[in-house]
Enzyme design. Structure first.
Site, PDB file in Angstrom:
ATOM      1  N   GLN A 103       0.834  -1.198   0.000  1.00 10.53           N
ATOM      2  CA  GLN A 103       0.000   0.000   0.000  1.00 10.53           C
ATOM      3  C   GLN A 103       0.872   1.254   0.000  1.00 10.53           C
ATOM      4  OE1 GLN A 103      -2.024  -1.578   3.627  1.00 10.53           O
ATOM      5  NE2 GLN A 103      -3.896  -1.084   2.559  1.00 10.53           N
ATOM      6  N   VAL A 105       3.705   4.020  -1.226  1.00  9.46           N
ATOM      7  CA  VAL A 105       3.997   4.665  -2.510  1.00  9.46           C
ATOM      8  C   VAL A 105       5.446   5.148  -2.570  1.00  9.46           C
ATOM      9  CG1 VAL A 105       1.589   5.422  -2.799  1.00  9.46           C
ATOM     10  CG2 VAL A 105       3.231   6.954  -1.677  1.00  9.46           C
ATOM     11  N   ASP A 106       6.251   4.767  -1.552  1.00 11.27           N
ATOM     12  CA  ASP A 106       7.571   5.377  -1.394  1.00 11.27           C
ATOM     13  C   ASP A 106       8.697   4.679  -2.151  1.00 11.27           C
ATOM     14  OD1 ASP A 106       8.191   3.090   0.288  1.00 11.27           O
ATOM     15  OD2 ASP A 106       7.113   4.113   1.900  1.00 11.27           O
ATOM     16  N   HIS A 123      -1.491   1.427  -4.410  1.00  9.45           N
ATOM     17  CA  HIS A 123      -1.799   2.856  -4.316  1.00  9.45           C
ATOM     18  C   HIS A 123      -0.887   3.697  -5.198  1.00  9.45           C
ATOM     19  CE1 HIS A 123      -3.893   2.208  -0.169  1.00  9.45           C
ATOM     20  NE2 HIS A 123      -4.664   1.874  -1.185  1.00  9.45           N
ATOM     21  N   CYS A 134      -4.600  13.290 -20.327  1.00  5.26           N
ATOM     22  CA  CYS A 134      -4.263  12.390 -21.441  1.00  5.26           C
ATOM     23  C   CYS A 134      -3.626  11.090 -20.973  1.00  5.26           C
ATOM     24  CB  CYS A 134      -3.338  13.088 -22.445  1.00  5.26           C
ATOM     25  SG  CYS A 134      -1.631  13.294 -21.882  1.00  5.26           S
ATOM     26  N   THR A 197       0.076  -3.006   8.441  1.00  7.24           N
ATOM     27  CA  THR A 197      -1.174  -2.426   7.946  1.00  7.24           C
ATOM     28  C   THR A 197      -2.311  -2.794   8.895  1.00  7.24           C
ATOM     29  OG1 THR A 197      -2.866  -2.559   6.207  1.00  7.24           O
ATOM     30  CG2 THR A 197      -1.274  -4.361   6.299  1.00  7.24           C
TER      31      THR A 197
HETATM   32 ZN    ZN Z   1      -1.597  15.331 -20.854  1.00  4.77          ZN
END
Ligand code: ZN
Length: 263
Positions: A103, A105-106, A123, A134, A197
């Site tokens: 989980q 993001v590091d 995550h 885009c 967690t």
């Molecule tokens: Zn873009």
């Protein structure tokens, strides 16, 4: 507690397809604050929660400028993996790791030596940038260079859209293909170890039940009780950086036993 550690060690030796789920608790031991803990980012500054909410982020350029300033100083750029991350990477080198669901993001698992293709980041990652219009993706540091050069809210160079770290914010859906991959991996585990967690956030907490239903042993390493403690085969609450090396530690091997009739 010694008994639990010894049991888990034996299970690790027996296991062939170990799957981990890691959360904020393994990274706080590397100095990365969590969000909701006593020293959490949001506990100390409730306004900061807006930075992680896609609705505020899209609607308010000032929130985005504040987000980019915060990203410049993100603790992930300087934090070092700890003994817990290292123990999981070592287990992978021994061929026992089937998947590592995180989980976090590091990127600390990858820094510790875990193969990027085996880390399932449910995550997302703060090391990437994504265009909300885009879908363009690129490395975070290149965009941070633009911020340092004076672009306080750098737009997408392809379409002019809003850029954001490639993480899942509040109000954003999890990527279904990533969750599917996590669930499939959990269903293939023979030993499932949840680390750091609280197992209160769905759908990802559901991987524990998936692993249990598939017949895996369940081990929970967390400072606080979790809703899954009752279905776990072992629950350990001591610090992660101490616990993982003890339960995953290198097997005792004697090379002489294999080539010289040594006793
Ligand atoms: Zn873009």
């Amino acid at each position: 507690m010694t008994t639990a550690v010894e049991s888990v060690r034996a299970w690790v030796e027996d296991a062939k397809r170990i799957v981990f789920l890691t959360g904020a608790g393994i990274s706080t031991e590397s100095g990365i604050p969590d969000f909701r803990g006593p020293q959490g980012v949001w506990t100390r500054d409730p306004e900061a929660e807006k930075l992680s909410d896609i609705r505020y982020y899209v609607a308010d350029a000032e929130i985005r400028r504040k987000s980019w300033r915060t990203r410049l100083a993100h603790p992930a750029w300087t934090a070092e993996p700890n003994e817990g991350h290292a123990a999981i990477a070592e287990l992978e080198r021994r061929g026992k790791l089937h998947a590592l669901i995180t989980q976090n993001v590091d990127g600390l698992h990858q820094r510790a030596g875990s193969l990027p293709e085996r880390v399932i980041e449910v995550h997302g990652t703060v090391h990437g940038v994504v265009c909300l219009s885009c879908g363009w993706k690129g490395p975070m540091q290149a965009t941070l260079d633009r911020v340092r050069a004076g672009e306080l809210d750098p737009p997408c160079r392809d379409c002019g859209g809003i850029l954001k770290s490639d993480t899942v914010s509040f109000g954003q859906p999890l990527a279904p293909e990533v969750i599917d991959r996590a669930m499939r991996a959990a269903a293939e585990a023979d030993l499932f170890i949840s680390v750091g967690t609280s197992l209160r956030v769905y759908p990802i907490a559901g991987v524990v039940q998936v692993a249990k239903n598939a017949g895996a042993r369940i081990v929970i390493v967390n400072a606080e009780p979790t809703p899954f403690d009752a279905v776990a085969d072992a629950v350990i609450s001591s610090p992660i950086g101490e616990t993982l090396p003890r339960i995953l530690g290198e097997l005792r091997e004697c090379s002489d036993c294999f080539d010289g009739g040594h006793r």
